[in-house]
Design a protein around this motif. Structure first.
Motif, PDB file in Angstrom:
ATOM      1  N   ASP A  48       0.859  -1.177   0.000  1.00  9.56           N
ATOM      2  CA  ASP A  48       0.000   0.000   0.000  1.00  9.56           C
ATOM      3  C   ASP A  48       0.897   1.229   0.000  1.00  9.56           C
ATOM      4  O   ASP A  48       2.064   1.170   0.420  1.00  9.56           O
ATOM      5  CB  ASP A  48      -0.891  -0.024   1.243  1.00  9.56           C
ATOM      6  N   MET A  82      -0.197   4.388   1.355  1.00  8.45           N
ATOM      7  CA  MET A  82      -0.471   5.180   2.552  1.00  8.45           C
ATOM      8  C   MET A  82      -0.237   4.335   3.793  1.00  8.45           C
ATOM      9  O   MET A  82      -1.131   3.626   4.263  1.00  8.45           O
ATOM     10  CB  MET A  82      -1.909   5.716   2.501  1.00  8.45           C
ATOM     11  N   ASP A 110       6.360   5.928   4.031  1.00 11.91           N
ATOM     12  CA  ASP A 110       5.275   5.640   3.098  1.00 11.91           C
ATOM     13  C   ASP A 110       5.698   4.605   2.060  1.00 11.91           C
ATOM     14  O   ASP A 110       6.856   4.187   1.996  1.00 11.91           O
ATOM     15  CB  ASP A 110       4.765   6.918   2.427  1.00 11.91           C
ATOM     16  N   SER A 165      -3.458   0.217  -3.893  1.00  9.65           N
ATOM     17  CA  SER A 165      -3.735   1.481  -3.223  1.00  9.65           C
ATOM     18  C   SER A 165      -5.088   2.051  -3.636  1.00  9.65           C
ATOM     19  O   SER A 165      -5.576   1.792  -4.740  1.00  9.65           O
ATOM     20  CB  SER A 165      -2.637   2.501  -3.552  1.00  9.65           C
ATOM     21  N   ARG A 180      -5.376   5.213  -3.925  1.00 11.07           N
ATOM     22  CA  ARG A 180      -5.013   6.435  -4.631  1.00 11.07           C
ATOM     23  C   ARG A 180      -4.974   6.149  -6.131  1.00 11.07           C
ATOM     24  O   ARG A 180      -4.147   5.374  -6.606  1.00 11.07           O
ATOM     25  CB  ARG A 180      -3.656   6.943  -4.131  1.00 11.07           C
ATOM     26  N   ASP A 181      -5.899   6.779  -6.858  1.00 11.04           N
ATOM     27  CA  ASP A 181      -6.009   6.512  -8.289  1.00 11.04           C
ATOM     28  C   ASP A 181      -5.603   7.697  -9.154  1.00 11.04           C
ATOM     29  O   ASP A 181      -5.835   7.709 -10.359  1.00 11.04           O
ATOM     30  CB  ASP A 181      -7.429   6.078  -8.645  1.00 11.04           C
ATOM     31  N   ASP A 182      -4.980   8.705  -8.545  1.00 14.67           N
ATOM     32  CA  ASP A 182      -4.520   9.859  -9.294  1.00 14.67           C
ATOM     33  C   ASP A 182      -3.348   9.465 -10.194  1.00 14.67           C
ATOM     34  O   ASP A 182      -2.471   8.691  -9.784  1.00 14.67           O
ATOM     35  CB  ASP A 182      -4.084  10.969  -8.329  1.00 14.67           C
ATOM     36  N   ASP A 225       0.120   9.834  -8.687  1.00 13.70           N
ATOM     37  CA  ASP A 225       0.513   8.804  -7.730  1.00 13.70           C
ATOM     38  C   ASP A 225       0.902   7.511  -8.434  1.00 13.70           C
ATOM     39  O   ASP A 225       1.873   6.845  -8.041  1.00 13.70           O
ATOM     40  CB  ASP A 225      -0.634   8.525  -6.748  1.00 13.70           C
ATOM     41  N   ILE A 270      -5.810  -0.668  -8.134  1.00 12.73           N
ATOM     42  CA  ILE A 270      -6.573   0.292  -7.340  1.00 12.73           C
ATOM     43  C   ILE A 270      -7.610  -0.443  -6.494  1.00 12.73           C
ATOM     44  O   ILE A 270      -8.317  -1.327  -6.982  1.00 12.73           O
ATOM     45  CB  ILE A 270      -7.256   1.322  -8.262  1.00 12.73           C
TER      46      ILE A 270
END
Length: 225
Positions: free
Chosen positions: A52, A54, A59, A79, A81-83, A86, A100
Motif C-alpha cells: 500500500d 499510505m 510511506d 492502493s 489512490r487513483d490519481d 501517484d 486500485i
C-alpha cells in the motif's frame, strides 16, 4: 510454494488479502508498516511484494525505493489512490504494477500469475549477445551492458528490453508490449510508458534524445538495430 509479502496497515484488508492469497496457493507473509516490510523481505525473500502507499511512518513510495536498492523482486502497488501522479510516481519509484482498491481477488491472482511467468532467462540454451551500438543485451545471462559496464535493471525492465530486442527495428505498440511483457489483454498503458522512461535513463547517454529505445509517434516503441 510461492511466497508473497503483503505490506498493508488496514487490519481488515490485510486479513482478507492473506486469506485470498492462501486460497490461491501462495505462502502469504503480512506486516503493517514499511519498516517491518523491509525487515521481513530480508528474512523471507518473498517472490513478490504487494504494498500500500499510505502507510504509517515510512510511506509506500520510500519503501519501494529502498527495496529497489538491493532487490529486483516484483512489486505490485495496491492502493486507493487513483490519481495519475501517484500511479506514475509509484512506477517511477520502482513498482512493476499498480492495482486500485478495492481489489478483485481474481484480478490480483491473474496479475501474480503473469508476474510468475516472467523470467530473466530465455529458453534458448546458447548464450546470445545482442549488440545495439554501445548497448549489449545478454538474455540468457540476465545482463544489460552499456559501454561495457553492467546496468542494473529490474525484472520487468529486463523483460521489456528483451521483447524489444527480439523485434529489433520493429515497432511494438503499447498494447502489444502490455500483453507480451505484463501478460494483460487489457491494462493501463502508463505501465509501458513509465518503464520505457526508466529504461531510457539507464541505457541512453541522453535520455531526452534516445538513440536506442525510440518512440514512433502514434504507433509505439522500437529498439534501433
Amino acid at each position: 510454494m510461492t511466497a508473497v509479502l503483503l505490506i498493508e496497515d488496514d487490519d481488515r484488508i490485510r486479513l482478507s488479502l492473506v486469506l485470498a492469497l492462501e486460497d490461491e496457493g501462495y505462502a502469504a507473509h503480512a506486516v503493517a508498516t514499511a519498516e517491518e516490510g523491509l525487515i521481513e523481505q530480508r528474512r523471507v525473500g518473498a517472490d513478490t511484494v504487494l504494498i500500500d502507499l499510505m502507510l504509517p511512518g515510512m510511506d509506500g513510495f520510500e519503501c519501494i525505493r529502498q527495496l529497489r536498492r538491493t532487490d529486483d523482486v516484483p512489486i505490485v502497488v495496491i492502493s486507493a489512490r487513483d490519481d495519475t501522479h501517484d500511479i506514475v510516481a509509484a512506477l517511477e519509484a520502482g513498482a512493476d504494477d499498480y492495482l486500485i482498491k478495492p481489489v478483485a481477488v481474481k484480478e490480483l491472482a491473474a496479475r501474480l500469475r503473469a508476474l510468475r511467468r516472467r523470467s530473466r532467462t530465455a529458453d534458448a540454451p546458447a548464450l546470445r549477445i545482442l549488440t545495439f551500438g554501445d548497448l549489449e543485451l545478454r538474455p540468457e545471462a540476465g545482463e544489460v551492458r552499456l559501454h561495457g559496464a553492467e546496468v542494473p535493471v529490474t525484472r520487468t525492465e529486463f523483460q521489456l528490453l528483451c521483447e524489444l530486442a527480439d523485434h529489433a527495428g520493429q515497432v511494438l505498440s503499447r498494447e502489444q508490449l502490455l500483453q507480451r511483457v505484463w501478460g494483460y489483454d487489457i491494462g493501463d498503458e502508463r505501465l509501458v510508458d513509465v518503464h520505457v522512461g526508466r529504461l531510457r535513463h539507464k541505457i541512453e547517454d541522453t535520455p531526452g534524445k534516445p538513440r536506442h529505445l525510440v518512440t514512433v509517434r502514434g504507433l509505439g516503441y522500437k529498439l534501433q538495430p
